[in-house]
Write a protein that holds these residues in place. Structure first.
Motif, PDB file in Angstrom:
ATOM      1  N   ARG A  92       0.769  -1.254  -0.013  1.00 44.14           N
ATOM      2  CA  ARG A  92       0.050   0.198  -0.074  1.00 44.14           C
ATOM      3  C   ARG A  92       0.799   1.292  -0.010  1.00 44.14           C
ATOM      4  NH1 ARG A  92      -3.787   0.117   4.480  1.00 44.14           N
ATOM      5  NH2 ARG A  92      -4.715   1.920   3.453  1.00 44.14           N
ATOM      6  N   ALA A  93       1.864   1.377   0.684  1.00 47.84           N
ATOM      7  CA  ALA A  93       2.897   2.461   0.761  1.00 47.84           C
ATOM      8  C   ALA A  93       3.406   2.823  -0.656  1.00 47.84           C
ATOM      9  CB  ALA A  93       3.918   2.095   1.728  1.00 47.84           C
ATOM     10  N   ARG A  98       1.958   1.831  -3.431  1.00 45.21           N
ATOM     11  CA  ARG A  98       0.773   2.306  -4.176  1.00 45.21           C
ATOM     12  C   ARG A  98       0.598   3.734  -3.928  1.00 45.21           C
ATOM     13  NH1 ARG A  98      -0.274  -0.375  -8.208  1.00 45.21           N
ATOM     14  NH2 ARG A  98      -0.231  -2.628  -8.453  1.00 45.21           N
ATOM     15  N   ALA A  99       0.534   4.280  -2.693  1.00 46.72           N
ATOM     16  CA  ALA A  99       0.432   5.711  -2.260  1.00 46.72           C
ATOM     17  C   ALA A  99       1.022   6.784  -3.092  1.00 46.72           C
ATOM     18  CB  ALA A  99       0.427   5.840  -0.799  1.00 46.72           C
ATOM     19  N   SER A 147      -9.627   9.850  -0.033  1.00 48.78           N
ATOM     20  CA  SER A 147      -9.589   9.203   1.659  1.00 48.78           C
ATOM     21  C   SER A 147      -8.794   8.009   1.496  1.00 48.78           C
ATOM     22  CB  SER A 147     -10.976   8.861   1.947  1.00 48.78           C
ATOM     23  OG  SER A 147     -11.381   7.606   1.125  1.00 48.78           O
ATOM     24  N   TYR A 148      -8.177   7.328   0.252  1.00 53.00           N
ATOM     25  CA  TYR A 148      -7.298   6.598   0.160  1.00 53.00           C
ATOM     26  C   TYR A 148      -5.868   6.800   0.821  1.00 53.00           C
ATOM     27  CZ  TYR A 148     -10.870   3.829  -2.499  1.00 53.00           C
ATOM     28  OH  TYR A 148     -12.141   3.238  -2.887  1.00 53.00           O
ATOM     29  N   TYR A 149      -5.491   7.887   0.592  1.00 51.76           N
ATOM     30  CA  TYR A 149      -3.979   8.439   0.568  1.00 51.76           C
ATOM     31  C   TYR A 149      -3.973   9.066   2.038  1.00 51.76           C
ATOM     32  CZ  TYR A 149      -4.396   7.262  -4.403  1.00 51.76           C
ATOM     33  OH  TYR A 149      -4.389   6.485  -5.422  1.00 51.76           O
ATOM     34  N   PRO A 150      -2.406   8.662   2.183  1.00 49.27           N
ATOM     35  CA  PRO A 150      -1.926   9.538   3.448  1.00 49.27           C
ATOM     36  C   PRO A 150      -1.620  10.968   3.476  1.00 49.27           C
ATOM     37  CG  PRO A 150      -0.139   8.115   2.647  1.00 49.27           C
ATOM     38  CD  PRO A 150      -1.357   7.837   1.640  1.00 49.27           C
TER      39      PRO A 150
END
Lengths: 281, 273
Positions: free
Chosen positions: A69-70, A72-73, A99-102
């Motif tokens: 995920r990191a 992909r972000a 809302s999916y991203y840090p």
């Protein structure tokens, strides 16, 4: 990003064969090639969508086959021909994907950046083709990616919409995002790309800047002029020297002189012809 | 969730956002809203009006009441199984799933979104069905805690099994476009043979046996125990509602559905990769 000896087979068909290239930070890198040349397969392996059969791929320090995920972000992907999200409006979709991203970008600024502020409350299913791709770009960049992929982004655009879209991509690149795009439009590569890789029949046959691409394989310029009422044409790799000689010989202004440098299209077609002579026949 | 991804939003937070997005899509899409949500209500009104007030056998239960219980059970099938088995193939084809796989959304959030949507749609649907049944067909609202408890576990087991089965069955439609053609008939036939449109005990024995394999027969039987008076047990084939057996068979379908969902679910269309 580095790709080394990438290979992908579909049964007996070798779709991607020993593809090797690097992309530098902040660069816009275009992958050109005929339909079915292996562009999309190559990019989908790099994006972590497809497994590969051989070779090494490193994107932002990670092998995309191990994408987490990191990673992909930090990646944005603008897909070809998606028709999802028809029932929600532009702002709802952009806010949702944020809302999916840090560390997402500002929602309204992103919508404005892609030129959809007027359409913010419109259902996505009612957008035109060009507006739809702008939304796809907004969803691709909402996570503030370091690397943005676009797969044939302007297919089906009218000339005006393409120019606006190019300006949008240039502004994204200026903001510091590395861009990798596949296209089969040469003018698109010429305007946008810092470097171009040409893929034909699954192999990289050239990598260079748009201005230099394929200059070794064909004459650089064609000189045309009129002499005693008839047209003359001469291909040359040294047009300047040729024109000086010509002027000396004619002794004065050369009637109807034009020097046409070979376009990217001339050189691209020469490259493709050389790579697959059996396809040209 | 792990040390190297400290600032990523967690999968529940994203899952909640997906519930919101999916609900908007569920209710705004005319086909989905009509097919999965309004249709059971419509059927209830039509069938209820046609067969309305006739009492069944020696009981004081009207066909309409019998039918409302069956439609509430069917509501589980519509909002979970039919909804997912049609919507997932469409999402596989229109790029929804491909887009999601390219984002940092955890895969679990996608399923949280689906389950949340199913639960909300189901609750909204039974409220409408019960209201219609109460207003037009004199449906009894259960008054005992036991009945509500039965209703709760029937709903939970039914939703879990039918949601998982819908996810598993979503590989059957080859294309998004014709998905409803291979899903809706399954739901319709099950309703005919499971005692929704007809009195179950009136059906031929072979049909009863066939229906007994599938969850809907047990869900309708359970719902009758909730919404019909105790005397209605006389209408059952066995003379009772067989609640322990209902629980057992629905639990078995939950397990089968879980295995099917894990084995069969795919993110990509057939023929890719």
């Amino acid at each position: 990003m580095s790709v080394r000896g990438l290979r992908k087979n579909y049964g007996a068909l070798v779709a991607v064969d020993d593809v090797t290239f690097d992309v530098d930070f902040g660069e816009c890198f275009a992958i050109l090639g005929p339909n079915g040349a292996g562009k999309t397969t190559t990019v989908e392996i790099i994006e972590g969508y497809r497994p590969r059969d051989a070779g090494e791929v490193n994107v932002l320090g990670v092998d995309p086959a191990q994408a987490n995920r990191a990673w992909r972000a930090q990646i944005g992907i603008v897909l070809q021909s998606v028709r999802d999200l028809g029932e929600v409006n532009v702002r709802e979709a952009v806010a949702h994907f944020a809302s999916y991203y840090p560390a997402p970008a500002d929602i309204d600024l992103t919508i404005a950046a892609v030129g959809l502020q007027e359409k913010s409350g419109d259902r996505i299913g009612k957008l035109s083709g060009g507006q739809r791709r702008r939304l796809d770009v907004a969803l691709g960049v909402i996570g503030s990616p370091r690397l943005l992929f676009l797969d044939e982004p302007t297919t089906g655009f009218d000339p005006q919409a393409r120019r606006e879209f190019w300006a949008l991509l240039q502004s994204i690149q200026q903001a510091g995002t590395t861009i990798v795009l596949t296209t089969h439009y040469l003018d698109e590569a010429e305007v946008l790309a810092d470097r171009v890789a040409v893929i034909a029949a699954g192999r990289v046959i050239a990598i260079d800047t748009p201005a230099q691409l394929g200059t070794g394989t064909s004459d650089v310029a064609e000189v045309s002029w009129r002499e005693s009422g008839t047209w003359h044409h001469q291909s040359t790799t040294t047009p300047g020297a040729f024109v000086v000689d010509l002027q000396r010989r004619i002794g004065g202004e050369i009637p109807d002189l034009t020097v046409r440098r070979s376009t990217l299209e001339d050189r691209y077609l020469a490259l493709i012809d050389q790579a697959s002579p059996e396809q040209a026949s | 969730m792990s040390i190297d991804t400290p600032s990523l939003p967690n999968s529940w937070a994203i899952g909640r956002k997906r519930v919101g997005l999916e609900l908007r899509q569920f209710f705004r899409d005319r086909e989905s809203a009509v097919f999965n949500f309004a249709l059971p209500v419509l059927l209830l009104i039509v069938f209820g009006s046609v067969f309305g007030g006739q009492d069944l056998g020696n009981t004081d239960v009207s066909f309409a009441q019998y039918f409302v219980a069956g439609m509430i059970a069917s509501g589980i099938l519509y909002t979970s199984f039919q909804n997912l088995a049609i919507s997932i193939p469409i999402e596989r084809e229109d790029g929804t799933l491909k887009r999601l796989r390219g984002t940092p959304m955890p895969k679990s959030s996608y399923f949280i979104g689906k389950v949340g949507t199913v639960v909300v749609a189901y609750v909204a649907q039974i409220i409408v069905l019960i209201a219609v049944g109460r207003i037009f067909y004199d449906l009894q609202i259960p008054s005992t805690a036991t009945a509500w408890f039965t209703f709760a576990w029937l709903s939970v087991l039914g939703l879990i099994s039918c949601t998982l089965l819908g996810i598993a069955y979503s590989v059957v439609p080859r294309q998004g476009k014709g998905a409803s053609a291979v899903v809706a008939p399954v739901v319709l036939v099950l309703q005919f043979i499971s005692g929704v449109f007809f009195i179950f005990s009136d059906l031929p024995t072979w049909m009863q046996n066939l229906a007994s394999v599938f969850p809907l027969k047990w869900l309708t039987q359970g719902m009758r125990s909730v919404f019909l008076p105790e005397s209605a047990a006389a209408l059952e084939v066995s003379g009772s509602f067989q609640l322990p057996l209902v629980a057992l068979i629905l639990t078995a379908w939950c397990v089968a559905g879980a295995i099917g969902a894990v084995v069969f679910f795919r993110w990509t269309p057939r023929g890719s990769n």
